[in-house]
Write a protein that holds these residues in place. Structure first.
Motif, PDB file in Angstrom:
ATOM      1  N   MET A 103       0.828  -1.186   0.000  1.00 61.22           N
ATOM      2  CA  MET A 103       0.000   0.000   0.000  1.00 61.22           C
ATOM      3  C   MET A 103       0.872   1.249   0.000  1.00 61.22           C
ATOM      4  SD  MET A 103      -3.162   0.141   2.572  1.00 61.22           S
ATOM      5  CE  MET A 103      -4.773  -0.117   2.031  1.00 61.22           C
ATOM      6  N   ASN A 104       0.518   2.181  -0.818  1.00 59.77           N
ATOM      7  CA  ASN A 104       1.240   3.455  -0.868  1.00 59.77           C
ATOM      8  C   ASN A 104       0.803   4.343   0.292  1.00 59.77           C
ATOM      9  OD1 ASN A 104       2.600   2.835  -3.166  1.00 59.77           O
ATOM     10  ND2 ASN A 104       1.223   3.976  -4.537  1.00 59.77           N
ATOM     11  N   ILE A 105       1.630   5.313   0.613  1.00 59.57           N
ATOM     12  CA  ILE A 105       1.278   6.284   1.649  1.00 59.57           C
ATOM     13  C   ILE A 105       0.090   7.138   1.187  1.00 59.57           C
ATOM     14  CG2 ILE A 105       2.833   8.131   0.958  1.00 59.57           C
ATOM     15  CD1 ILE A 105       2.390   7.078   4.542  1.00 59.57           C
ATOM     16  N   GLY A 106      -0.016   7.361  -0.123  1.00 63.98           N
ATOM     17  CA  GLY A 106      -1.136   8.121  -0.675  1.00 63.98           C
ATOM     18  C   GLY A 106      -2.458   7.408  -0.486  1.00 63.98           C
ATOM     19  N   ASP A 107      -2.435   6.084  -0.630  1.00 60.45           N
ATOM     20  CA  ASP A 107      -3.654   5.305  -0.407  1.00 60.45           C
ATOM     21  C   ASP A 107      -4.109   5.386   1.051  1.00 60.45           C
ATOM     22  OD1 ASP A 107      -3.696   4.525  -3.041  1.00 60.45           O
ATOM     23  OD2 ASP A 107      -2.625   2.620  -2.665  1.00 60.45           O
ATOM     24  N   VAL A 108      -3.161   5.340   1.962  1.00 59.42           N
ATOM     25  CA  VAL A 108      -3.486   5.416   3.392  1.00 59.42           C
ATOM     26  C   VAL A 108      -4.081   6.786   3.714  1.00 59.42           C
ATOM     27  CG1 VAL A 108      -2.528   5.375   5.725  1.00 59.42           C
ATOM     28  CG2 VAL A 108      -1.736   3.719   4.033  1.00 59.42           C
ATOM     29  N   ILE A 109      -3.475   7.836   3.183  1.00 56.72           N
ATOM     30  CA  ILE A 109      -3.989   9.186   3.419  1.00 56.72           C
ATOM     31  C   ILE A 109      -5.391   9.329   2.826  1.00 56.72           C
ATOM     32  CG2 ILE A 109      -3.644  11.623   2.846  1.00 56.72           C
ATOM     33  CD1 ILE A 109      -0.631  11.112   3.066  1.00 56.72           C
ATOM     34  N   PHE A 110      -5.595   8.803   1.628  1.00 55.39           N
ATOM     35  CA  PHE A 110      -6.898   8.854   0.973  1.00 55.39           C
ATOM     36  C   PHE A 110      -7.959   8.157   1.825  1.00 55.39           C
ATOM     37  CE2 PHE A 110      -9.998   7.001  -1.996  1.00 55.39           C
ATOM     38  CZ  PHE A 110     -10.443   8.159  -2.634  1.00 55.39           C
ATOM     39  N   GLN A 111      -7.636   6.972   2.338  1.00 51.67           N
ATOM     40  CA  GLN A 111      -8.593   6.233   3.162  1.00 51.67           C
ATOM     41  C   GLN A 111      -8.872   6.945   4.482  1.00 51.67           C
ATOM     42  OE1 GLN A 111      -7.140   2.246   3.516  1.00 51.67           O
ATOM     43  NE2 GLN A 111      -7.673   1.717   1.392  1.00 51.67           N
ATOM     44  N   LEU A 112      -7.853   7.552   5.078  1.00 51.62           N
ATOM     45  CA  LEU A 112      -8.054   8.290   6.324  1.00 51.62           C
ATOM     46  C   LEU A 112      -8.932   9.524   6.101  1.00 51.62           C
ATOM     47  CD1 LEU A 112      -4.545   8.120   8.031  1.00 51.62           C
ATOM     48  CD2 LEU A 112      -6.644   6.985   8.743  1.00 51.62           C
ATOM     49  N   VAL A 113      -8.714  10.202   4.981  1.00 56.75           N
ATOM     50  CA  VAL A 113      -9.535  11.380   4.680  1.00 56.75           C
ATOM     51  C   VAL A 113     -10.993  10.982   4.524  1.00 56.75           C
ATOM     52  CG1 VAL A 113     -10.018  13.112   2.903  1.00 56.75           C
ATOM     53  CG2 VAL A 113      -7.678  12.771   3.698  1.00 56.75           C
ATOM     54  N   PHE A 114     -11.262   9.927   3.806  1.00 61.00           N
ATOM     55  CA  PHE A 114     -12.648   9.514   3.629  1.00 61.00           C
ATOM     56  C   PHE A 114     -13.255   8.934   4.900  1.00 61.00           C
ATOM     57  CE2 PHE A 114     -12.026  10.239  -0.836  1.00 61.00           C
ATOM     58  CZ  PHE A 114     -13.285  10.660  -1.228  1.00 61.00           C
ATOM     59  N   LEU A 115     -12.448   8.302   5.741  1.00 59.38           N
ATOM     60  CA  LEU A 115     -12.936   7.825   7.033  1.00 59.38           C
ATOM     61  C   LEU A 115     -13.364   9.013   7.890  1.00 59.38           C
ATOM     62  CD1 LEU A 115     -13.375   5.487   9.054  1.00 59.38           C
ATOM     63  CD2 LEU A 115     -11.035   5.900   9.830  1.00 59.38           C
ATOM     64  N   ILE A 116     -12.547  10.050   7.923  1.00 57.62           N
ATOM     65  CA  ILE A 116     -12.884  11.254   8.688  1.00 57.62           C
ATOM     66  C   ILE A 116     -14.127  11.917   8.104  1.00 57.62           C
ATOM     67  CG2 ILE A 116     -12.070  13.580   9.263  1.00 57.62           C
ATOM     68  CD1 ILE A 116      -9.243  12.335   9.462  1.00 57.62           C
ATOM     69  N   LEU A 117     -14.237  11.943   6.772  1.00 56.66           N
ATOM     70  CA  LEU A 117     -15.403  12.533   6.121  1.00 56.66           C
ATOM     71  C   LEU A 117     -16.678  11.772   6.479  1.00 56.66           C
ATOM     72  CD1 LEU A 117     -16.402  14.652   4.018  1.00 56.66           C
ATOM     73  CD2 LEU A 117     -16.108  12.867   2.314  1.00 56.66           C
ATOM     74  N   ILE A 118     -16.633  10.457   6.445  1.00 53.37           N
ATOM     75  CA  ILE A 118     -17.808   9.646   6.779  1.00 53.37           C
ATOM     76  C   ILE A 118     -18.191   9.831   8.242  1.00 53.37           C
ATOM     77  CG2 ILE A 118     -18.624   7.266   7.059  1.00 53.37           C
ATOM     78  CD1 ILE A 118     -17.080   6.610   4.481  1.00 53.37           C
ATOM     79  N   LEU A 119     -17.200   9.847   9.139  1.00 50.94           N
ATOM     80  CA  LEU A 119     -17.490  10.073  10.554  1.00 50.94           C
ATOM     81  C   LEU A 119     -18.085  11.465  10.781  1.00 50.94           C
ATOM     82  CD1 LEU A 119     -14.381   8.451  12.267  1.00 50.94           C
ATOM     83  CD2 LEU A 119     -16.715   7.575  12.178  1.00 50.94           C
ATOM     84  N   GLY A 120     -17.613  12.445  10.040  1.00 54.36           N
ATOM     85  CA  GLY A 120     -18.151  13.800  10.142  1.00 54.36           C
ATOM     86  C   GLY A 120     -19.604  13.879   9.697  1.00 54.36           C
ATOM     87  N   ILE A 121     -19.929  13.166   8.629  1.00 52.49           N
ATOM     88  CA  ILE A 121     -21.317  13.153   8.147  1.00 52.49           C
ATOM     89  C   ILE A 121     -22.232  12.503   9.184  1.00 52.49           C
ATOM     90  CG2 ILE A 121     -22.863  12.139   6.422  1.00 52.49           C
ATOM     91  CD1 ILE A 121     -20.600  12.575   4.368  1.00 52.49           C
ATOM     92  N   PHE A 122     -21.812  11.358   9.748  1.00 52.70           N
ATOM     93  CA  PHE A 122     -22.634  10.683  10.743  1.00 52.70           C
ATOM     94  C   PHE A 122     -22.810  11.537  12.000  1.00 52.70           C
ATOM     95  CE2 PHE A 122     -21.649   6.537   8.582  1.00 52.70           C
ATOM     96  CZ  PHE A 122     -22.963   6.256   8.254  1.00 52.70           C
ATOM     97  N   SER A 123     -21.744  12.177  12.452  1.00 53.92           N
ATOM     98  CA  SER A 123     -21.873  13.007  13.647  1.00 53.92           C
ATOM     99  C   SER A 123     -22.730  14.240  13.364  1.00 53.92           C
ATOM    100  CB  SER A 123     -20.503  13.413  14.177  1.00 53.92           C
ATOM    101  OG  SER A 123     -19.825  14.215  13.224  1.00 53.92           O
ATOM    102  N   GLY A 124     -22.646  14.804  12.170  1.00 57.70           N
ATOM    103  CA  GLY A 124     -23.491  15.938  11.810  1.00 57.70           C
ATOM    104  C   GLY A 124     -24.961  15.569  11.809  1.00 57.70           C
ATOM    105  N   VAL A 125     -25.288  14.424  11.241  1.00 56.20           N
ATOM    106  CA  VAL A 125     -26.677  13.957  11.230  1.00 56.20           C
ATOM    107  C   VAL A 125     -27.145  13.684  12.651  1.00 56.20           C
ATOM    108  CG1 VAL A 125     -28.180  12.048  10.524  1.00 56.20           C
ATOM    109  CG2 VAL A 125     -26.594  13.067   8.886  1.00 56.20           C
ATOM    110  N   PHE A 126     -26.294  13.089  13.469  1.00 64.18           N
ATOM    111  CA  PHE A 126     -26.650  12.796  14.859  1.00 64.18           C
ATOM    112  C   PHE A 126     -26.984  14.074  15.617  1.00 64.18           C
ATOM    113  CE2 PHE A 126     -25.179  12.477  19.268  1.00 64.18           C
ATOM    114  CZ  PHE A 126     -26.064  11.520  19.739  1.00 64.18           C
TER     115      PHE A 126
END
Length: 63
Positions: free
Chosen positions: A1-24
């Motif tokens: 896995m590239n470092i770029g892939d890890v950063i990409f996955q972390l960014v989208f994980l944070i984005l998904i968590l942000g959406i769920f917390s916003g809806v909550f």
């Protein structure tokens, strides 16, 4: 896995968590605005008690 892939996955994980917390928090804020109904009922009961006390003092309806 590239470092770029890890950063990409972390960014989208944070984005998904942000959406769920916003809806909550949105749903929670909408639900907590309902107690104004109970205040209205409480005020109506207070007015009813005042009215009954006035009737009792005027002896129109002895208890």
């Amino acid at each position: 896995m590239n470092i770029g892939d890890v950063i990409f996955q972390l960014v989208f994980l944070i984005l998904i968590l942000g959406i769920f917390s916003g809806v909550f928090f949105l749903v929670r804020s909408l639900v907590t605005k309902q107690p104004s109904k109970s205040e209205s009922i409480e005020q109506s009961l207070i007015e009813l008690l005042i009215y009954l006390k006035r009737i009792r003092k005027s002896n129109l309806f002895p208890f």
